[in-house]
Design an enzyme around this catalytic site. Structure first.
Site, PDB file in Angstrom:
ATOM      1  N   HIS A  29      63.250 -27.384  67.084  1.00 12.18           N
ATOM      2  CA  HIS A  29      62.959 -28.010  68.299  1.00 12.18           C
ATOM      3  C   HIS A  29      61.628 -28.913  68.003  1.00 12.18           C
ATOM      4  O   HIS A  29      61.309 -29.389  69.045  1.00 12.18           O
ATOM      5  CB  HIS A  29      62.779 -26.980  69.149  1.00 12.18           C
ATOM      6  CG  HIS A  29      61.244 -26.171  68.856  1.00 12.18           C
ATOM      7  ND1 HIS A  29      61.078 -25.190  68.143  1.00 12.18           N
ATOM      8  CD2 HIS A  29      59.899 -26.433  69.404  1.00 12.18           C
ATOM      9  CE1 HIS A  29      59.816 -24.902  67.961  1.00 12.18           C
ATOM     10  NE2 HIS A  29      58.946 -25.653  68.561  1.00 12.18           N
TER      11      HIS A  29
HETATM   12  C1  UD1 Z   1      56.358 -26.709  72.750  1.00 11.87           C
HETATM   13  C2  UD1 Z   1      55.091 -26.760  71.786  1.00 11.87           C
HETATM   14  C3  UD1 Z   1      55.467 -26.208  70.648  1.00 11.87           C
HETATM   15  C4  UD1 Z   1      55.889 -24.781  70.648  1.00 11.87           C
HETATM   16  C5  UD1 Z   1      57.205 -24.870  71.545  1.00 11.87           C
HETATM   17  C6  UD1 Z   1      58.017 -23.385  71.607  1.00 11.87           C
HETATM   18  C7  UD1 Z   1      53.348 -28.706  72.514  1.00 11.87           C
HETATM   19  C8  UD1 Z   1      53.021 -29.926  72.045  1.00 11.87           C
HETATM   20  N1  UD1 Z   1      54.478 -27.988  71.728  1.00 11.87           N
HETATM   21  O1  UD1 Z   1      57.247 -27.520  72.199  1.00 11.87           O
HETATM   22  O2  UD1 Z   1      53.989 -25.942  69.643  1.00 11.87           O
HETATM   23  O3  UD1 Z   1      56.322 -24.328  69.374  1.00 11.87           O
HETATM   24  O4  UD1 Z   1      56.635 -25.502  72.775  1.00 11.87           O
HETATM   25  O5  UD1 Z   1      59.062 -23.646  72.255  1.00 11.87           O
HETATM   26  O6  UD1 Z   1      52.923 -27.915  73.453  1.00 11.87           O
HETATM   27  N2  UD1 Z   1      62.472 -28.459  78.320  1.00 11.87           N
HETATM   28  C9  UD1 Z   1      63.343 -28.197  78.924  1.00 11.87           C
HETATM   29  N3  UD1 Z   1      63.503 -26.962  79.486  1.00 11.87           N
HETATM   30  C10 UD1 Z   1      62.569 -25.903  79.259  1.00 11.87           C
HETATM   31  C11 UD1 Z   1      61.555 -26.221  78.313  1.00 11.87           C
HETATM   32  C12 UD1 Z   1      61.319 -27.683  77.546  1.00 11.87           C
HETATM   33  O7  UD1 Z   1      64.262 -28.941  79.567  1.00 11.87           O
HETATM   34  O8  UD1 Z   1      62.394 -24.875  79.915  1.00 11.87           O
HETATM   35  C13 UD1 Z   1      62.333 -29.895  77.735  1.00 11.87           C
HETATM   36  C14 UD1 Z   1      61.330 -30.453  78.432  1.00 11.87           C
HETATM   37  O9  UD1 Z   1      61.305 -31.367  79.481  1.00 11.87           O
HETATM   38  C15 UD1 Z   1      61.148 -31.583  77.203  1.00 11.87           C
HETATM   39  C16 UD1 Z   1      61.441 -30.961  75.951  1.00 11.87           C
HETATM   40  O10 UD1 Z   1      62.188 -30.032  76.343  1.00 11.87           O
HETATM   41  O11 UD1 Z   1      61.663 -32.644  77.397  1.00 11.87           O
HETATM   42  C17 UD1 Z   1      60.314 -30.448  75.054  1.00 11.87           C
HETATM   43  O12 UD1 Z   1      59.308 -29.593  75.751  1.00 11.87           O
HETATM   44  P1  UD1 Z   1      57.923 -29.673  75.450  1.00 11.87           P
HETATM   45  O13 UD1 Z   1      57.221 -28.601  76.359  1.00 11.87           O
HETATM   46  O14 UD1 Z   1      57.219 -31.009  75.289  1.00 11.87           O
HETATM   47  O15 UD1 Z   1      57.923 -29.067  74.102  1.00 11.87           O
HETATM   48  P2  UD1 Z   1      58.588 -27.945  73.132  1.00 11.87           P
HETATM   49  O16 UD1 Z   1      59.252 -28.757  72.044  1.00 11.87           O
HETATM   50  O17 UD1 Z   1      59.174 -26.996  73.771  1.00 11.87           O
END
Ligand code: UD1
Length: 360
Positions: free
Chosen positions: A206
């Site tokens: 991820h």
């Molecule tokens: C975040 C953390 C990372 C941690 C990880 C655990 C930051 C910079 N990164 O990364 O350190 O290891 O969480 O999982 O804070 N999304 C969904 N549904 C959800 C959650 C996320 O669709 O329930 C999508 C978001 O809309 C976004 C993408 O996934 O487009 C990434 O989510 P984001 O919160 O940016 O970071 P993670 O990759 O989850």
């Protein structure tokens, strides 16, 4: 003693669950949970609250799915208001996410003492948003709770003994959680039955640096597909990765599931042959359950596992990952060294917090 805990991302729910169980045993302590909303899908958020019996957050900010500046800025603004309203004696943040940094900045600028759980970790890669978040959070924290010796050393190397803060080596709350919930997961999960008989490796992906660069993602998928010809590969997908695979029309030929809850993850860990991941937390959890780990990144924060020979930092080239799989699947290792403490990290942290607040 009023403690404001700021969380928002999947691994923070697991860590906060372990600490919550200890904090609630102290009569004087009132913990208020603030969920920023960074993770919001049922299987990225609510399932953890249900499974791990974490109380409902008092505040849900619903902030997610934007770029770093917007996300962190909106969280900072909202948390600041809550801190002014609640006037906590201490704020607690976990790990290295945008939620962590926003909570830390909001608290510190309002002169609320700040505790950072998982302090002192470094990948030494400033391209990672997580590295920036953790360095800045450490620097402004009053109480730094380090899970390992290496984390403590990192802080000393950066001169933290000259700053106005207290550094504690506490062990890792993720071990506390794995031990506690690991005793219950077999009854609460049927994922192994659903998968059916047969050996498998557990893979997760991820990290932004892996999912956002198409060439890297292509290599990672190729690696998993190649390993998948030799052994089943089970890949619970983070929503970010699912989105990127769809955009690039990449179809891994491995067994893909939605992101799984904690009990399912614990059962997968117990039963898998080994783990291949870019997650920080899963590298340690592999060790807790006696499994080798291929780290799908160029660095790791958990260098003790690499020095110990149970974790291979394979990077993101398919050939190197497949080689690491061949090496590790034949290897026998010792998984008994207690790098992460003895499952009592949350107790140590609770005592340190109570002592600190009593002295003020
Ligand atoms: C975040 C953390 C990372 C941690 C990880 C655990 C930051 C910079 N990164 O990364 O350190 O290891 O969480 O999982 O804070 N999304 C969904 N549904 C959800 C959650 C996320 O669709 O329930 C999508 C978001 O809309 C976004 C993408 O996934 O487009 C990434 O989510 P984001 O919160 O940016 O970071 P993670 O990759 O989850």
């Amino acid at each position: 003693m009023k403690i404001l805990t700021v969380l928002g991302a999947r691994p923070q729910f697991i860590k906060a669950a372990a600490l919550h169980r200890e904090l609630k045993s102290v009569p004087d302590v009132q913990e208020i949970l603030v969920h920023t909303g960074q993770h919001f899908d049922e299987n990225m958020s609510d399932i953890f609250f249900k499974e791990m019996e974490i109380p409902k957050p008092r505040y849900r900010l619903g902030i997610h799915s934007s770029n770093h500046g917007t996300m962190t800025g909106r969280m900072l603004e909202a948390i600041e208001k809550l801190i002014e309203q609640e006037k906590p004696d201490l704020a607690l943040v976990y790990g290295d996410t945008n939620t962590t940094l926003a909570g830390a900045l909001a608290a510190k600028k309002l002169h609320v003492p700040l505790g950072h759980i998982e302090a002192g970790l470094r990948s030494f890669n400033m391209q990672m948003p997580e590295e920036i978040n953790r360095i800045l959070t450490d620097r402004i924290s009053d109480l730094l709770f380090c899970p390992t010796d290496i984390a403590v050393e990192n802080l000393y190397k950066e001169g933290f003994e000259h700053f106005n803060c207290e550094i504690f080596k506490t062990g890792d709350v993720m071990l506390d959680a794995a031990l506690y919930y690991g005793q219950r997961s077999a009854e609460r999960s049927d994922i192994i039955e659903r998968l059916g008989d047969g050996d498998f490796i557990l893979a997760t992906l991820h990290r932004a640096e892996n999912t956002d660069d198409p060439q890297t993602l292509v290599q990672l998928v190729e690696a998993l597909n190649r390993i998948g010809k030799e052994i089943r590969v089970v890949l619970p997908l983070h929503p970010r990765t699912r989105k990127k695979l769809e955009e690039l029309k990449l179809k891994p030929t491995v067994l893909i599931t939605d992101a799984v809850g904690y009990f399912d993850m614990l059962e997968l860990l117990k039963h898998c042959r080994l783990v291949a991941t870019d997650s920080g937390g899963l590298q340690k959890e592999a060790y807790f359950f006696g499994k080798h780990c291929i780290t799908l990144r160029d660095q790791t924060e958990w260098s003790e596992l690499v020095q110990h020979g149970v974790n291979v930092v394979a990077g993101t080239h398919a050939d190197n990952i497949v080689d690491a799989y061949h090496t590790l699947s034949k290897q026998h290792s010792d998984f008994t060294t207690d790098f992460y403490g003895n499952g009592l990290a949350a107790k140590h942290i609770t005592n340190d917090i109570v002592n600190y607040l009593n002295k003020r």
